[in-house]
Scaffold this active site. Structure first.
Site: not given
Length: 217
Positions: A40, A44-45, A88, A112
């Site tokens: 993906h 932000g993280r 995402r 994930e």
């Protein structure tokens, strides 16, 4: 190459030997001779190297990366798109799908690894062998990926594009016995996997993005 000896980039931190051993117990043996994989776009993280929840959205950069990946993949003979249902990956897959005129099939099993109580904390020194409270062990994760990827790669019409996560890519490489380096782990870096006899190899469709993006998905 046996999946038990697959080298991994240094940023993978610890636990890779265990990942390889678990994958080698039952390697993945898809019937196809080639397929595509796309991690993906950036979030932000990702940029902060923080463990993420499934609802983490793409950043503005991640959305741009997804568009760029779509432009590259539009020239490939992709027959079907299978993706993680995490936001995402789901949004990245749909950006690509629009360019290809396809409809992605989303699956929870392609998410994930669930890092449980570690979500929201730093992933900079990830230990793949950890057993996070409320999350998956590495053995559980590898078993889930083995089943999810086998099903995804059997999708028709072929060849298939799998849109998922960095952890999925680590597991996929180990399950296929593919030697990898950091260059394939960038966000929204399209990859082509090909098989010659029993041996699989991976080729990036372009150089990784300048921002790097090798942090865990």
């Amino acid at each position: 190459m046996s999946s038990s000896t697959v080298p991994f980039p240094a940023h993978a931190a610890t636990g890779i030997d265990l990942l390889n051993r678990l994958a080698a117990e039952q390697p993945l043996a898809p019937a196809c001779d080639h397929f595509y994989f796309l991690r993906h776009g950036q979030t932000g993280r990702n940029a902060l190297r923080v463990f993420q929840a499934p609802d983490e959205p793409l950043s503005a950069l991640g959305e741009q990366q997804a568009v760029q990946a779509a432009e590259l993949l539009a020239g490939e003979p992709i027959g079907a798109i299978v993706c993680s249902d995490a936001r995402r990956a789901f949004d990245t897959a749909h950006t690509v799908a629009r360019a290809l005129g396809l409809v992605p099939s989303a699956h929870e099993n392609l998410r994930e690894r669930n890092f449980g109580a570690l979500i929201g904390t730093s992933s900079a020194n990830i230990d793949w062998a950890c057993e996070p409270e409320g999350g998956e062990t590495l053995a559980q994760f590898v078993d889930r990926k083995r089943q999810a990827l086998a099903a995804a790669l059997a999708a028709q019409p072929a060849p298939v594009l799998v849109v998922a996560h960095g952890g999925t890519l680590y597991a996929l490489a180990a399950l296929l016995g593919v030697a990898v380096d950091a260059s394939i782990f960038g966000n929204a870096q399209p990859l082509r996997f090909t098989r010659a006899g029993p041996t699989w190899a991976v080729t990036p469709l372009q150089q990784r993005h300048a921002d790097g993006g090798a942090a865990l998905a």
